[in-house]
Design an enzyme around this catalytic site. Structure first.
Site, PDB file in Angstrom:
ATOM      1  N   TYR A  38       0.843  -1.201   0.000  1.00  0.00           N
ATOM      2  CA  TYR A  38       0.000   0.000   0.000  1.00  0.00           C
ATOM      3  C   TYR A  38       0.880   1.254   0.000  1.00  0.00           C
ATOM      4  CZ  TYR A  38      -3.669   3.319   1.169  1.00  0.00           C
ATOM      5  OH  TYR A  38      -4.535   4.379   1.136  1.00  0.00           O
ATOM      6  N   ASP A  39       1.855   1.254   0.903  1.00  0.00           N
ATOM      7  CA  ASP A  39       2.745   2.414   1.004  1.00  0.00           C
ATOM      8  C   ASP A  39       3.439   2.719  -0.317  1.00  0.00           C
ATOM      9  OD1 ASP A  39       2.101   2.717   3.587  1.00  0.00           O
ATOM     10  OD2 ASP A  39       3.943   1.851   4.411  1.00  0.00           O
ATOM     11  N   LEU A  85     -33.587  12.880  18.883  1.00  0.00           N
ATOM     12  CA  LEU A  85     -34.567  11.818  19.120  1.00  0.00           C
ATOM     13  C   LEU A  85     -35.223  11.965  20.481  1.00  0.00           C
ATOM     14  CD1 LEU A  85     -32.485   8.750  17.893  1.00  0.00           C
ATOM     15  CD2 LEU A  85     -34.447   9.750  16.729  1.00  0.00           C
ATOM     16  N   GLU A 116     -31.359  -0.258  15.949  1.00  0.00           N
ATOM     17  CA  GLU A 116     -29.931   0.003  15.733  1.00  0.00           C
ATOM     18  C   GLU A 116     -29.300   0.357  17.063  1.00  0.00           C
ATOM     19  OE1 GLU A 116     -29.699   3.240  12.916  1.00  0.00           O
ATOM     20  OE2 GLU A 116     -31.079   2.238  11.557  1.00  0.00           O
ATOM     21  N   LYS A 118     -27.371   2.723  19.511  1.00  0.00           N
ATOM     22  CA  LYS A 118     -27.186   4.175  19.587  1.00  0.00           C
ATOM     23  C   LYS A 118     -25.725   4.420  19.965  1.00  0.00           C
ATOM     24  CE  LYS A 118     -29.407   8.279  21.545  1.00  0.00           C
ATOM     25  NZ  LYS A 118     -28.188   8.995  21.818  1.00  0.00           N
ATOM     26  N   ASP A 120     -22.444   6.373  20.923  1.00  0.00           N
ATOM     27  CA  ASP A 120     -22.204   7.593  21.690  1.00  0.00           C
ATOM     28  C   ASP A 120     -21.078   8.392  21.045  1.00  0.00           C
ATOM     29  OD1 ASP A 120     -22.782   9.308  23.754  1.00  0.00           O
ATOM     30  OD2 ASP A 120     -21.308   8.422  25.095  1.00  0.00           O
ATOM     31  N   ARG A 139     -23.516  18.765  13.600  1.00  0.00           N
ATOM     32  CA  ARG A 139     -24.949  18.919  13.738  1.00  0.00           C
ATOM     33  C   ARG A 139     -25.301  20.350  14.147  1.00  0.00           C
ATOM     34  NH1 ARG A 139     -28.633  18.718  17.850  1.00  0.00           N
ATOM     35  NH2 ARG A 139     -30.710  18.181  17.121  1.00  0.00           N
ATOM     36  N   GLU A 178     -22.831   8.738  12.758  1.00  0.00           N
ATOM     37  CA  GLU A 178     -22.178   9.085  14.007  1.00  0.00           C
ATOM     38  C   GLU A 178     -20.671   8.967  13.850  1.00  0.00           C
ATOM     39  OE1 GLU A 178     -24.519  10.028  15.861  1.00  0.00           O
ATOM     40  OE2 GLU A 178     -23.782  10.126  17.925  1.00  0.00           O
ATOM     41  N   TYR A 230     -26.007   6.007   9.186  1.00  0.00           N
ATOM     42  CA  TYR A 230     -27.342   5.456   9.454  1.00  0.00           C
ATOM     43  C   TYR A 230     -28.498   6.153   8.742  1.00  0.00           C
ATOM     44  CZ  TYR A 230     -26.743   8.847  13.352  1.00  0.00           C
ATOM     45  OH  TYR A 230     -26.472   9.940  14.108  1.00  0.00           O
ATOM     46  N   LYS A 297     -36.503   2.541  14.816  1.00  0.00           N
ATOM     47  CA  LYS A 297     -37.046   3.336  13.709  1.00  0.00           C
ATOM     48  C   LYS A 297     -38.099   2.525  12.975  1.00  0.00           C
ATOM     49  CE  LYS A 297     -32.506   5.418  13.103  1.00  0.00           C
ATOM     50  NZ  LYS A 297     -31.261   5.515  12.364  1.00  0.00           N
ATOM     51  N   LYS A 321     -33.057   4.338  25.846  1.00  0.00           N
ATOM     52  CA  LYS A 321     -31.764   4.504  26.511  1.00  0.00           C
ATOM     53  C   LYS A 321     -31.524   3.404  27.549  1.00  0.00           C
ATOM     54  CE  LYS A 321     -29.665   8.135  26.324  1.00  0.00           C
ATOM     55  NZ  LYS A 321     -29.824   9.566  26.258  1.00  0.00           N
ATOM     56  N   CYS A 415       1.159  17.824  54.621  1.00  0.00           N
ATOM     57  CA  CYS A 415       0.953  16.563  53.911  1.00  0.00           C
ATOM     58  C   CYS A 415       0.268  15.560  54.841  1.00  0.00           C
ATOM     59  CB  CYS A 415       2.290  16.016  53.416  1.00  0.00           C
ATOM     60  SG  CYS A 415       2.163  14.351  52.751  1.00  0.00           S
ATOM     61  N   CYS A 418       3.146  12.612  55.505  1.00  0.00           N
ATOM     62  CA  CYS A 418       4.400  12.829  56.252  1.00  0.00           C
ATOM     63  C   CYS A 418       4.323  14.043  57.175  1.00  0.00           C
ATOM     64  CB  CYS A 418       5.571  12.984  55.289  1.00  0.00           C
ATOM     65  SG  CYS A 418       5.478  14.504  54.340  1.00  0.00           S
ATOM     66  N   CYS A 433       3.255  18.104  48.146  1.00  0.00           N
ATOM     67  CA  CYS A 433       4.170  17.814  49.234  1.00  0.00           C
ATOM     68  C   CYS A 433       5.563  17.806  48.610  1.00  0.00           C
ATOM     69  CB  CYS A 433       3.859  16.435  49.817  1.00  0.00           C
ATOM     70  SG  CYS A 433       5.139  15.888  50.960  1.00  0.00           S
ATOM     71  N   CYS A 438       8.996  11.706  51.663  1.00  0.00           N
ATOM     72  CA  CYS A 438       7.600  11.383  52.020  1.00  0.00           C
ATOM     73  C   CYS A 438       7.278   9.959  51.553  1.00  0.00           C
ATOM     74  CB  CYS A 438       6.655  12.380  51.370  1.00  0.00           C
ATOM     75  SG  CYS A 438       4.934  11.935  51.582  1.00  0.00           S
TER      76      CYS A 438
HETATM   77  S1  IVH Z   1     -31.093   8.521  13.988  1.00  0.00           S
HETATM   78  C1  IVH Z   1     -33.981  11.760  12.781  1.00  0.00           C
HETATM   79  N1  IVH Z   1     -29.558   6.453  14.577  1.00  0.00           N
HETATM   80  O1  IVH Z   1     -28.349   9.968  18.813  1.00  0.00           O
HETATM   81  C2  IVH Z   1     -32.986  10.696  13.041  1.00  0.00           C
HETATM   82  N2  IVH Z   1     -29.166   8.511  15.727  1.00  0.00           N
HETATM   83  O2  IVH Z   1     -30.199  11.289  20.664  1.00  0.00           O
HETATM   84  C3  IVH Z   1     -32.042  11.063  14.112  1.00  0.00           C
HETATM   85  N3  IVH Z   1     -27.298   8.450  17.310  1.00  0.00           N
HETATM   86  O3  IVH Z   1     -28.447  13.090  17.200  1.00  0.00           O
HETATM   87  C4  IVH Z   1     -30.861  10.237  14.278  1.00  0.00           C
HETATM   88  N4  IVH Z   1     -26.739   6.358  16.949  1.00  0.00           N
HETATM   89  O4  IVH Z   1     -26.232  11.753  17.169  1.00  0.00           O
HETATM   90  C5  IVH Z   1     -29.826   7.743  14.832  1.00  0.00           C
HETATM   91  N5  IVH Z   1     -28.252   4.569  14.972  1.00  0.00           N
HETATM   92  C6  IVH Z   1     -28.531   5.855  15.224  1.00  0.00           C
HETATM   93  C7  IVH Z   1     -27.800   6.626  16.161  1.00  0.00           C
HETATM   94  C8  IVH Z   1     -28.158   7.953  16.384  1.00  0.00           C
HETATM   95  C9  IVH Z   1     -26.459   7.476  17.620  1.00  0.00           C
HETATM   96  C10 IVH Z   1     -27.276   9.802  17.928  1.00  0.00           C
HETATM   97  C11 IVH Z   1     -27.358  10.951  16.946  1.00  0.00           C
HETATM   98  C12 IVH Z   1     -28.600  11.714  17.364  1.00  0.00           C
HETATM   99  C13 IVH Z   1     -28.742  11.324  18.799  1.00  0.00           C
HETATM  100  C14 IVH Z   1     -30.143  11.509  19.303  1.00  0.00           C
END
Ligand code: IVH
Length: 680
Positions: A38-39, A85, A116, A118, A120, A139, A178, A230, A297, A321, A415, A418, A433, A438
């Protein structure tokens, strides 16, 4: 003409090949090419693009390395708003969400949901025109975001060009998803920040958001951000039947070249969604990235359209959640810990509370500024959170629940270990300290000496270190090497076999290289990377001890503050005595063959460079130091022996000569990129 044509073709072929290799590596996790191959191909493409700058295109794999820092980000309006959401916190709330949308839009059709994970991280919106990535935006408030295209380009799993197949005519495609940091990267960033005395990121989401808004895209390029797609919006998608469901959209996103989280599931009922949610409640802890719930969804786009949006949320989706990672508890005591550098760290001791599957009873309060900011007192009810499932932290105090007789916390003047007076420099947040003998500092020093990145002495843990110090067996790290198996046998729960094993492990550490020894000495600001930089420049301790402070500061990546700390450390008598003792004991204070071997593996080993013209960000000396660090040699004049010419603005005769001799050229970005690769 024909030659140019064949070169265009060659460039295009190289790009495609590299793009496929990168896709296989970053998206499919199934490499098809060795790194070295690749390099080589990458370098070839780079070279061709230097020769034909007019053929460089935005979607070329060479465009992922980041550019020089931006001054600020420009605001951009999202073509389609980014909604957030609505949250549900348990299955009951999920059911009432279903009842609500069913009341609003009754349907007799069988309903399907896509579940799906979620992730973070931080939501970003990507715009592709004619298949080419033209914009990446945060966003923001959902309506306006910030243009972070330069940073987005550095995320390897985001395609710069879509694989559109027979959808070639799609003019505009918007993809949302995300951006996130894998947990190991998150931890590593926080470790670095802790060492540098910077405030820690509370969780991977903040770290990802912070990284995306980093003005220097070259730093972003190093951070290993990743992306799961997504949402797919295609202009005029409603009339074409390109995708009719979320499921099909995810499939299409995958075909286009995106990374789609593989753990999504088609569910025929809420009961199946609940099963998915329960399964991932424990299983998510095994994932290399952080998730905080499940996104549910409605699968059918037709139904989604009928349901529409409220002011803030889509009615057709909900975030289910996982239980809060925050919980209230009471502060029973504020203890003060003394670390290896003598720093006093206030520590909240709390009534144990269950958080993200573990029991939390202690949280660091960092320093007295943080304590003052929180105004945390013994007896307070506080909210603790487990950030990124790792570090428990007090996020706020519920002052309305404070007992009337509570007193503000004051840092001790002496401290706690000591009993000697402590000091706080006016420009520092830390109280220390400064008593060199110590016992708390000594324990910290020994724990650091035996730690994994230092001398890596297995089996010597915190408990043993405490016993060794408390029983007066060890007064400095050098004393470890005088211990006998008989002495260890006398300690709690220590058999003859384990004692002998430990003595052996301690002795083995005498083979550890000079850079680890230097790191192990625990000089302030000398982390393991800096220790390597220092030992590369100064292969023997004598060279380092006699070096001028300004010469140390000249090492690229070191700078004045670190140089001062190193210089001063070696000027303290007790430290000199320690070094002498360790040398006599047989520890390595000279770089061994090993380091030379690893030097020959360096990217620029045996290569000769000449630098000409003004580079956009690096000073000549900095570029030189970087090349030398990677094993290269820098000379002043171009000859047949020159391997690379590093070219900046207003280059003169050297460039001409290099061209006549057919010598490879690199610009600064390319140089940095090769160096970055070599650091990984
Ligand atoms: S759908 C209108 N799908 O969660 C559709 N969001 O609390 C909105 N997030 O702002 C997003 N995983 O940053 C969707 N599989 C997923 C997600 C996801 C993480 C985040 C996203 C959104 C926030 C809402």
């Amino acid at each position: 003409m024909t030659q140019i044509k064949s070169e265009i073709k060659q460039i295009e072929e190289l790009r495609q090949l590299l793009q496929q290799a990168s896709y296989a590596y970053y998206v499919l996790d199934a490499p098809i090419m060795e790194d070295a191959v690749y390099d080589r191909l990458y370098r070839e493409l780079q070279q061709m693009e230097i020769e034909h700058p007019e053929l460089v295109r935005l979607d070329s794999p060479t465009q992922r390395v980041g550019e020089k820092p931006a001054i600020h980000f420009t605001s951009v309006r999202h073509n389609i708003p980014l909604y957030s959401l609505e949250n549900a916190f348990d299955i009951d709330e999920l059911q009432s969400w279903e009842q609500r949308w069913r009341r609003q839009t009754p349907t007799t059709d069988a309903v399907e949901y896509v579940s799906e994970l979620k992730i973070d991280g931080s939501a970003i919106a990507l715009t592709y025109e004619n298949g080419i990535l033209v914009r990446g935006a945060t966003r923001g408030d959902g309506i306006m975001g910030e243009d972070i295209t330069q940073n987005v380009r550095t995320i390897r799993s985001i395609p710069l060009r879509l694989n559109l197949g027979d959808l070639e005519n799609l003019e505009k495609v918007e993809v949302r998803g995300e951006a996130f940091l894998p947990l190991d990267v998150f931890r590593q960033i926080n470790e670095e920040r802790q060492k540098a005395g910077e405030q820690l990121f509370a969780n991977p989401r903040n770290a990802a958001a912070g990284t995306l808004r980093q003005l220097d895209s070259r730093i972003v390029a190093k951070r290993r951000l990743d992306f799961f797609a997504y949402t797919l919006h295609i202009s005029g998608m409603d009339d074409a039947s390109i995708a009719n469901t979320q499921w099909e959209a995810l499939e299409l996103l995958e075909k286009m070249g995106f990374r789609v989280n593989p753990n999504h599931k088609l569910c025929a009922s809420l009961a199946e969604v609940a099963e998915y949610y329960q399964y991932w409640d424990t299983e998510r802890l095994n994932l290399p990235y952080m998730t905080d719930g499940v996104v549910v969804k409605l699968n059918s786009f037709k139904l989604q359209e009928q349901l529409g949006f409220t002011q803030k949320f889509p009615r057709w989706a909900v975030a289910l959640k996982y239980p809060a990672e925050e919980a209230p508890t009471r502060v029973e005591n504020i203890a003060v810990n003394v670390g290896r550098t003598g720093a006093l760290t206030p520590l909240a001791q709390m009534r144990p509370v269950q958080l993200a599957g573990t029991t939390v009873s202690r949280a660091t309060l960092h320093n007295s500024d943080r304590v003052a900011q929180l105004d945390i007192r013994i007896g307070d009810t506080v909210i603790v959170r487990k950030a990124g499932e790792i570090i428990p932290e007090v996020t706020r105090v519920l002052t309305e629940l404070r007992p009337p007789d509570s007193q503000p916390f004051v840092m001790p003047t002496h401290c706690p270990v000591c009993n000697q007076p402590v000091v706080r420099e006016s420009d520092e947040a830390v109280t220390r300290c400064v008593n060199a003998s110590c016992p708390a500092i000594l324990k910290g020093e020994i724990e650091h000496w035996v730690s994994r990145d230092a001398l890596d002495i297995k089996g010597v843990g915190e408990k043993l270190v405490h016993q060794l110090v408390d029983k007066n067996l060890v007064h400095s790290v050098a004393d470890l090497y005088d211990l006998t198996a008989d002495q260890l046998c006398a300690l709690e729960r220590m058999g003859k076999k384990s004692a002998e094993k430990l003595i052996d492990a301690i002795a083995q550490s005498k083979n550890q290289p000079w850079s680890r020894v230097l790191y192990g000495l625990g000089i302030r600001h000398v982390g393991s990377v800096n220790a390597q930089l220092l030992t590369q420049k100064y292969p023997t301790v004598d060279q380092l001890v006699t070096a001028k402070q300004s010469d140390i500061a000249d090492i690229y990546g070191i700078g004045a503050e670190i140089a001062q700390s190193v210089y001063q450390w070696f000027r303290i008598n007790a430290n000199q005595t320690l070094v002498q003792r360790l040398q006599l004991t047989g520890l390595q204070f000279v770089a061994t063959e090993d380091t030379t071997v690893s030097n020959s593996n360096q990217k620029f080993a045996g290569k000769t460079f000449v630098i000409t013209g003004t580079l956009p960000t690096l000073k000549r000396d900095e570029a030189k130091a970087l090349i030398q660090k990677a094993g290269g040699k820098v000379t002043d004049s171009v000859s047949k022996k020159t391997d690379y010419l590093v070219v900046g603005a207003d280059a003169g005769s050297k460039l001409e000569k290099a061209q006549t001799l057919g010598i490879n050229q690199l610009n600064e970005t390319q140089l940095l990129e090769i160096l970055e690769d070599s650091q990984n």
